[in-house]
Design a protein around this motif. Structure first.
Motif, short mmCIF file in Angstrom:
data_model
loop_
_atom_site.label_atom_id
_atom_site.label_comp_id
_atom_site.label_asym_id
_atom_site.label_seq_id
_atom_site.Cartn_x
_atom_site.Cartn_y
_atom_site.Cartn_z
N PRO A 95 36.25 61.82 63.45
CA PRO A 95 35.67 62.28 62.18
C PRO A 95 36.44 63.48 61.63
CG PRO A 95 33.95 61.91 63.81
CD PRO A 95 35.25 61.81 64.55
N GLY A 96 36.89 63.36 60.39
CA GLY A 96 37.66 64.42 59.75
C GLY A 96 39.13 64.09 59.57
N GLN A 97 39.60 63.01 60.19
CA GLN A 97 41.02 62.67 60.08
C GLN A 97 41.34 61.97 58.76
OE1 GLN A 97 41.77 60.75 64.08
NE2 GLN A 97 43.29 62.38 64.21
N TRP A 98 42.62 61.83 58.50
CA TRP A 98 43.10 61.19 57.28
C TRP A 98 44.08 60.07 57.64
CZ3 TRP A 98 48.20 61.98 58.02
CH2 TRP A 98 48.62 63.17 58.62
N VAL A 99 44.46 59.30 56.63
CA VAL A 99 45.45 58.25 56.85
C VAL A 99 46.62 58.42 55.88
CG1 VAL A 99 43.74 56.58 57.64
CG2 VAL A 99 44.39 56.61 55.22
N ASP A 100 47.80 58.09 56.34
CA ASP A 100 48.93 57.78 55.46
C ASP A 100 48.87 56.28 55.23
OD1 ASP A 100 50.03 60.28 55.07
OD2 ASP A 100 51.33 60.16 56.82
N LEU A 101 48.71 55.88 54.00
CA LEU A 101 48.55 54.45 53.67
C LEU A 101 49.80 53.92 52.98
CD1 LEU A 101 45.38 52.70 52.39
CD2 LEU A 101 47.54 52.27 51.24
N TYR A 102 50.35 52.84 53.53
CA TYR A 102 51.55 52.20 52.98
C TYR A 102 51.15 50.88 52.33
CZ TYR A 102 54.14 55.40 56.06
OH TYR A 102 54.64 56.51 56.70
N PRO A 103 51.37 50.71 51.02
CA PRO A 103 51.09 49.43 50.36
C PRO A 103 52.05 48.35 50.84
CG PRO A 103 51.25 51.23 48.76
CD PRO A 103 51.80 51.74 50.07
N PRO A 104 51.79 47.10 50.48
CA PRO A 104 52.70 46.01 50.87
C PRO A 104 54.13 46.28 50.41
CG PRO A 104 50.66 45.14 50.00
CD PRO A 104 50.61 46.60 49.76
N GLN A 105 55.09 45.79 51.17
CA GLN A 105 56.49 46.07 50.87
C GLN A 105 56.92 45.52 49.52
OE1 GLN A 105 58.88 44.68 54.13
NE2 GLN A 105 58.19 46.30 55.53
N ASP A 106 56.30 44.42 49.08
CA ASP A 106 56.73 43.82 47.82
C ASP A 106 56.33 44.65 46.60
OD1 ASP A 106 54.03 43.36 47.67
OD2 ASP A 106 54.18 41.17 47.82
N THR A 107 55.57 45.73 46.79
CA THR A 107 55.23 46.60 45.66
C THR A 107 56.37 47.54 45.32
OG1 THR A 107 54.28 48.31 47.11
CG2 THR A 107 52.80 46.57 46.33
N GLY A 108 57.33 47.70 46.24
CA GLY A 108 58.43 48.62 46.00
C GLY A 108 58.07 50.08 46.26
N ILE A 109 56.84 50.33 46.70
CA ILE A 109 56.40 51.70 47.00
C ILE A 109 56.76 52.01 48.44
CG2 ILE A 109 54.44 53.29 47.07
CD1 ILE A 109 53.01 51.44 45.08
N THR A 110 57.62 52.98 48.64
CA THR A 110 58.11 53.27 49.99
C THR A 110 57.43 54.47 50.63
OG1 THR A 110 59.91 54.60 49.06
CG2 THR A 110 60.37 52.27 49.49
N LYS A 111 56.94 55.40 49.83
CA LYS A 111 56.29 56.58 50.38
C LYS A 111 54.78 56.34 50.48
CE LYS A 111 59.68 59.98 48.80
NZ LYS A 111 59.90 61.24 48.02
N PRO A 112 54.14 56.80 51.56
CA PRO A 112 52.70 56.56 51.72
C PRO A 112 51.88 57.51 50.86
CG PRO A 112 53.49 57.89 53.52
CD PRO A 112 54.71 57.54 52.71
N GLY A 113 50.62 57.16 50.71
CA GLY A 113 49.65 58.05 50.09
C GLY A 113 48.70 58.57 51.15
N GLY A 114 48.40 59.84 51.10
CA GLY A 114 47.50 60.43 52.08
C GLY A 114 46.07 60.51 51.55
N PHE A 115 45.13 59.93 52.29
CA PHE A 115 43.72 59.89 51.86
C PHE A 115 42.81 60.21 53.03
CE2 PHE A 115 46.10 56.57 49.51
CZ PHE A 115 46.09 57.17 48.26
N THR A 116 41.75 60.91 52.74
CA THR A 116 40.79 61.29 53.78
C THR A 116 39.84 60.15 54.09
OG1 THR A 116 40.87 63.57 53.00
CG2 THR A 116 39.03 62.97 54.42
N ILE A 117 39.54 59.97 55.37
CA ILE A 117 38.53 59.00 55.78
C ILE A 117 37.16 59.67 55.65
CG2 ILE A 117 37.70 57.52 57.64
CD1 ILE A 117 40.51 57.67 58.85
#
Length: 290
Positions: free
Chosen positions: A5-27
Protein backbone atom coordinates in the motif's frame (compact mmCIF):
# COMPACT_ATOMS: atom_id res chain seq x y z
CA UNK A 1 0.44 -8.42 -9.22
CA UNK A 2 1.91 -7.86 -5.77
CA UNK A 3 2.59 -4.47 -4.22
CA UNK A 4 2.59 -2.67 -0.90
CA UNK A 5 0.00 0.00 0.00
CA UNK A 6 1.39 3.37 -1.10
CA UNK A 7 3.46 2.18 -4.05
CA UNK A 8 3.23 3.42 -7.64
CA UNK A 9 3.67 1.94 -11.10
CA UNK A 10 5.60 2.89 -14.19
CA UNK A 11 3.11 1.98 -16.90
CA UNK A 12 4.23 1.20 -20.47
CA UNK A 13 1.53 1.27 -23.20
CA UNK A 14 1.61 -1.28 -26.04
CA UNK A 15 4.62 -0.99 -28.32
CA UNK A 16 2.51 -0.20 -31.37
CA UNK A 17 1.52 3.15 -29.81
CA UNK A 18 5.05 4.46 -30.35
CA UNK A 19 5.18 5.64 -26.71
CA UNK A 20 8.53 4.57 -25.29
CA UNK A 21 8.65 6.36 -21.94
CA UNK A 22 6.40 5.11 -19.11
CA UNK A 23 3.89 7.11 -17.15
CA UNK A 24 4.07 7.07 -13.37
CA UNK A 25 0.76 6.62 -11.52
CA UNK A 26 -0.11 5.93 -7.91
CA UNK A 27 -1.96 2.76 -6.95
CA UNK A 28 -5.03 3.78 -4.91
CA UNK A 29 -6.58 0.35 -4.29
CA UNK A 30 -5.73 -2.16 -1.58
CA UNK A 31 -3.35 -5.02 -2.50
CA UNK A 32 -6.05 -7.58 -1.69
CA UNK A 33 -8.05 -6.50 -4.74
CA UNK A 34 -5.20 -7.57 -7.02
CA UNK A 35 -4.65 -10.96 -5.40
CA UNK A 36 -5.58 -14.32 -6.92
CA UNK A 37 -8.10 -14.79 -4.11
CA UNK A 38 -10.20 -11.95 -5.52
CA UNK A 39 -12.99 -12.98 -7.91
CA UNK A 40 -12.13 -10.11 -10.24
CA UNK A 41 -8.54 -8.99 -9.50
CA UNK A 42 -7.62 -5.45 -10.49
CA UNK A 43 -5.58 -2.41 -9.52
CA UNK A 44 -6.92 1.14 -9.39
CA UNK A 45 -4.65 3.96 -10.56
CA UNK A 46 -4.97 7.70 -10.02
CA UNK A 47 -4.58 9.23 -13.48
CA UNK A 48 -5.19 12.90 -14.16
CA UNK A 49 -6.50 13.94 -17.58
CA UNK A 50 -3.39 15.45 -19.15
CA UNK A 51 -3.30 15.67 -22.96
CA UNK A 52 0.37 16.70 -22.86
CA UNK A 53 1.33 13.47 -21.09
CA UNK A 54 1.51 10.76 -23.79
CA UNK A 55 0.70 7.86 -21.46
CA UNK A 56 -2.13 9.68 -19.69
CA UNK A 57 -3.55 10.75 -23.05
CA UNK A 58 -3.43 7.12 -24.22
CA UNK A 59 -5.29 5.93 -21.13
CA UNK A 60 -8.04 8.48 -21.71
CA UNK A 61 -8.91 7.00 -25.10
CA UNK A 62 -12.40 5.52 -25.53
CA UNK A 63 -12.93 2.37 -23.49
CA UNK A 64 -13.40 0.13 -26.52
CA UNK A 65 -9.89 1.07 -27.70
CA UNK A 66 -8.34 0.08 -24.38
CA UNK A 67 -10.08 -3.08 -23.24
CA UNK A 68 -7.89 -6.20 -23.49
CA UNK A 69 -4.87 -4.30 -24.78
CA UNK A 70 -1.62 -5.34 -23.05
CA UNK A 71 0.35 -2.92 -20.90
CA UNK A 72 3.48 -3.49 -18.85
CA UNK A 73 3.99 -2.18 -15.34
CA UNK A 74 6.95 -1.84 -13.00
CA UNK A 75 6.21 -1.32 -9.31
CA UNK A 76 8.24 1.02 -7.13
CA UNK A 77 8.21 3.29 -4.11
CA UNK A 78 9.22 3.10 -0.44
CA UNK A 79 6.44 5.29 0.97
CA UNK A 80 4.46 2.29 2.17
CA UNK A 81 2.42 0.73 4.95
CA UNK A 82 3.32 -1.12 7.15
CA UNK A 83 6.15 1.24 8.08
CA UNK A 84 9.70 -0.20 8.13
CA UNK A 85 10.09 0.01 11.91
CA UNK A 86 12.76 -2.00 13.68
CA UNK A 87 11.95 -4.10 16.72
CA UNK A 88 8.70 -5.52 18.06
CA UNK A 89 7.30 -2.31 19.59
CA UNK A 90 3.56 -1.95 18.88
CA UNK A 91 2.16 0.79 16.71
CA UNK A 92 -0.88 2.38 18.33
CA UNK A 93 -1.54 5.37 16.07
CA UNK A 94 -0.84 6.39 12.49
CA UNK A 95 -1.30 9.99 11.36
CA UNK A 96 -1.75 10.74 7.66
CA UNK A 97 -1.18 14.31 6.42
CA UNK A 98 -2.30 14.74 2.81
CA UNK A 99 -2.05 17.84 0.68
CA UNK A 100 -4.11 17.70 -2.51
CA UNK A 101 -3.04 14.74 -4.66
CA UNK A 102 -1.01 13.51 -1.71
CA UNK A 103 -4.15 11.60 -0.74
CA UNK A 104 -3.55 9.10 -3.58
CA UNK A 105 -1.01 6.74 -1.95
CA UNK A 106 -2.78 7.13 1.39
CA UNK A 107 -6.02 5.86 -0.13
CA UNK A 108 -4.38 2.50 -0.71
CA UNK A 109 -2.97 2.50 2.83
CA UNK A 110 -6.30 3.43 4.43
CA UNK A 111 -8.08 0.72 2.46
CA UNK A 112 -5.50 -1.85 3.55
CA UNK A 113 -5.66 -0.85 7.21
CA UNK A 114 -9.46 -1.21 7.06
CA UNK A 115 -9.16 -4.92 6.25
CA UNK A 116 -7.00 -6.50 9.00
CA UNK A 117 -8.11 -9.94 7.87
CA UNK A 118 -5.75 -9.51 4.91
CA UNK A 119 -2.72 -8.64 7.05
CA UNK A 120 0.15 -10.92 7.87
CA UNK A 121 -0.25 -12.61 11.24
CA UNK A 122 2.61 -10.65 12.81
CA UNK A 123 1.03 -7.38 11.66
CA UNK A 124 -2.34 -8.34 13.14
CA UNK A 125 -0.66 -8.79 16.51
CA UNK A 126 1.54 -5.72 16.26
CA UNK A 127 -1.05 -3.29 14.90
CA UNK A 128 -4.22 -4.43 16.65
CA UNK A 129 -6.42 -1.56 17.89
CA UNK A 130 -4.59 0.80 15.55
CA UNK A 131 -5.99 4.35 15.59
CA UNK A 132 -5.92 6.36 12.37
CA UNK A 133 -5.96 10.15 12.08
CA UNK A 134 -6.23 11.78 8.65
CA UNK A 135 -5.60 15.49 8.02
CA UNK A 136 -6.60 16.18 4.42
CA UNK A 137 -6.08 19.56 2.76
CA UNK A 138 -7.67 20.47 -0.57
CA UNK A 139 -7.15 23.64 -2.60
CA UNK A 140 -10.05 25.25 -4.47
CA UNK A 141 -12.46 22.30 -4.46
CA UNK A 142 -15.62 22.40 -6.53
CA UNK A 143 -18.13 22.46 -3.71
CA UNK A 144 -21.49 23.97 -2.90
CA UNK A 145 -22.46 25.33 0.47
CA UNK A 146 -25.81 25.34 2.22
CA UNK A 147 -27.05 25.93 5.75
CA UNK A 148 -28.47 23.00 7.67
CA UNK A 149 -30.65 24.18 10.55
CA UNK A 150 -32.32 20.85 11.24
CA UNK A 151 -32.45 19.57 14.78
CA UNK A 152 -31.26 16.24 16.11
CA UNK A 153 -28.44 14.03 14.90
CA UNK A 154 -24.91 13.60 16.13
CA UNK A 155 -22.49 16.45 15.57
CA UNK A 156 -19.54 14.13 16.10
CA UNK A 157 -19.48 13.17 12.43
CA UNK A 158 -17.09 10.56 11.15
CA UNK A 159 -14.26 12.27 13.01
CA UNK A 160 -15.55 10.48 16.05
CA UNK A 161 -16.77 7.42 14.20
CA UNK A 162 -20.38 8.57 14.39
CA UNK A 163 -22.95 9.80 11.95
CA UNK A 164 -23.94 13.45 11.75
CA UNK A 165 -27.18 14.58 10.17
CA UNK A 166 -28.40 17.51 12.17
CA UNK A 167 -27.57 20.39 14.47
CA UNK A 168 -28.33 24.08 14.05
CA UNK A 169 -26.69 26.77 11.92
CA UNK A 170 -24.28 24.34 10.30
CA UNK A 171 -22.68 25.12 6.96
CA UNK A 172 -22.70 21.99 4.82
CA UNK A 173 -20.23 21.39 1.98
CA UNK A 174 -20.96 19.08 -0.94
CA UNK A 175 -18.23 16.45 -0.74
CA UNK A 176 -18.40 15.45 -4.41
CA UNK A 177 -15.65 17.92 -5.33
CA UNK A 178 -13.14 16.36 -2.91
CA UNK A 179 -11.27 13.34 -4.24
CA UNK A 180 -11.95 10.10 -2.33
CA UNK A 181 -13.73 11.87 0.55
CA UNK A 182 -16.89 9.75 0.34
CA UNK A 183 -14.82 6.58 0.32
CA UNK A 184 -12.78 7.76 3.30
CA UNK A 185 -15.88 8.78 5.25
CA UNK A 186 -17.34 5.32 4.64
CA UNK A 187 -14.25 3.64 6.11
CA UNK A 188 -14.48 5.72 9.29
CA UNK A 189 -18.26 5.97 9.48
CA UNK A 190 -18.80 2.22 9.33
CA UNK A 191 -16.13 1.57 11.95
CA UNK A 192 -13.68 -0.18 9.64
CA UNK A 193 -11.17 2.49 10.61
CA UNK A 194 -10.85 3.65 14.20
CA UNK A 195 -10.03 7.34 14.57
CA UNK A 196 -11.15 10.25 12.43
CA UNK A 197 -10.67 12.57 9.48
CA UNK A 198 -10.40 16.36 9.38
CA UNK A 199 -10.80 18.21 6.08
CA UNK A 200 -9.04 21.53 5.46
CA UNK A 201 -10.22 23.76 2.61
CA UNK A 202 -7.67 26.29 1.39
CA UNK A 203 -9.75 27.87 -1.38
CA UNK A 204 -13.34 28.77 -2.23
CA UNK A 205 -15.56 26.70 -4.47
CA UNK A 206 -19.00 27.10 -5.95
CA UNK A 207 -21.80 28.66 -3.99
CA UNK A 208 -21.42 31.28 -1.29
CA UNK A 209 -18.08 31.55 0.54
CA UNK A 210 -17.42 29.43 3.57
CA UNK A 211 -17.23 31.26 6.88
CA UNK A 212 -13.76 31.50 8.35
CA UNK A 213 -13.05 28.71 10.82
CA UNK A 214 -10.30 30.44 12.72
CA UNK A 215 -10.60 31.84 16.23
CA UNK A 216 -11.52 30.41 19.63
CA UNK A 217 -15.08 29.38 18.70
CA UNK A 218 -15.15 28.61 14.96
CA UNK A 219 -18.52 27.98 13.28
CA UNK A 220 -19.42 24.39 12.54
CA UNK A 221 -18.75 23.42 8.93
CA UNK A 222 -19.15 19.90 7.58
CA UNK A 223 -18.70 18.08 4.29
CA UNK A 224 -21.76 15.92 3.73
CA UNK A 225 -21.01 12.32 2.84
CA UNK A 226 -23.27 9.27 2.65
CA UNK A 227 -21.62 7.58 5.65
CA UNK A 228 -21.50 10.70 7.82
CA UNK A 229 -20.40 14.32 7.85
CA UNK A 230 -16.71 15.24 7.87
CA UNK A 231 -15.68 18.34 9.87
CA UNK A 232 -14.15 21.13 7.81
CA UNK A 233 -11.72 23.91 8.67
CA UNK A 234 -11.22 26.72 6.18
CA UNK A 235 -7.48 27.14 6.50
CA UNK A 236 -4.23 25.32 5.92
CA UNK A 237 -2.97 22.44 8.03
CA UNK A 238 -0.50 23.66 10.64
CA UNK A 239 2.28 21.97 12.58
CA UNK A 240 0.09 22.37 15.64
CA UNK A 241 -2.70 20.38 13.94
CA UNK A 242 -0.26 17.56 13.25
CA UNK A 243 0.99 17.66 16.83
CA UNK A 244 -2.55 17.42 18.20
CA UNK A 245 -3.23 14.43 15.94
CA UNK A 246 -0.07 12.72 17.21
CA UNK A 247 -0.98 13.26 20.85
CA UNK A 248 1.27 12.46 23.79
CA UNK A 249 2.49 9.00 22.73
CA UNK A 250 4.87 9.89 19.91
CA UNK A 251 6.92 6.73 20.50
CA UNK A 252 3.97 4.56 19.43
CA UNK A 253 2.96 6.75 16.48
CA UNK A 254 3.99 6.93 12.83
CA UNK A 255 3.33 9.97 10.62
CA UNK A 256 2.93 9.84 6.84
CA UNK A 257 3.15 13.17 4.97
CA UNK A 258 2.52 13.60 1.26
CA UNK A 259 2.08 16.93 -0.48
CA UNK A 260 3.93 19.85 -2.04
CA UNK A 261 7.58 20.23 -0.99
CA UNK A 262 7.03 23.38 1.09
CA UNK A 263 4.40 21.69 3.26
CA UNK A 264 6.29 18.41 3.48
CA UNK A 265 9.60 20.06 4.41
CA UNK A 266 8.02 22.23 7.10
CA UNK A 267 6.22 19.38 8.81
CA UNK A 268 9.07 16.88 8.62
CA UNK A 269 11.57 19.38 10.01
CA UNK A 270 9.30 20.27 12.94
CA UNK A 271 8.49 16.65 13.76
CA UNK A 272 12.08 15.36 13.83
CA UNK A 273 13.72 18.44 15.35
CA UNK A 274 15.01 17.83 18.91
CA UNK A 275 13.92 21.37 19.75
CA UNK A 276 10.35 20.71 18.60
CA UNK A 277 8.50 17.35 18.56
CA UNK A 278 11.66 15.24 18.63
CA UNK A 279 10.23 12.20 16.87
CA UNK A 280 12.50 9.45 15.63
CA UNK A 281 13.23 9.94 11.93
CA UNK A 282 12.07 6.45 11.01
CA UNK A 283 8.62 7.35 12.41
CA UNK A 284 8.16 10.24 9.98
CA UNK A 285 7.69 9.04 6.40
CA UNK A 286 7.14 11.43 3.52
CA UNK A 287 6.77 11.72 -0.21
CA UNK A 288 6.78 14.98 -2.17
CA UNK A 289 4.56 16.00 -5.08
CA UNK A 290 6.24 18.41 -7.47
Amino acid sequence: MQFLPGQWVDLYPPQDTGITKPGGFTITSAPSLASHSSSNPYVELAIQHSPDNPVAAYLFRPVEQLLRTPVSVRIGGSFVFPPPLAGPAPLRRVVFVAGGMGINPMMSMLSHIAEPGMWREEDRVRFRDLEVRLLYSVKDPVVSVATDAASGGNDGGVAGGGRSRGGSDRDVVDSRGVLFLDRIAELFGTGRLKGGVQLFLTGGGGGRPLPTTEGPTPPRVFARCDAGDVPVLKRRITVRDVGEAIGSDKDSTVVYICGVPTMTDEFVQALVSPDDFGMEKNRVLFEKWW
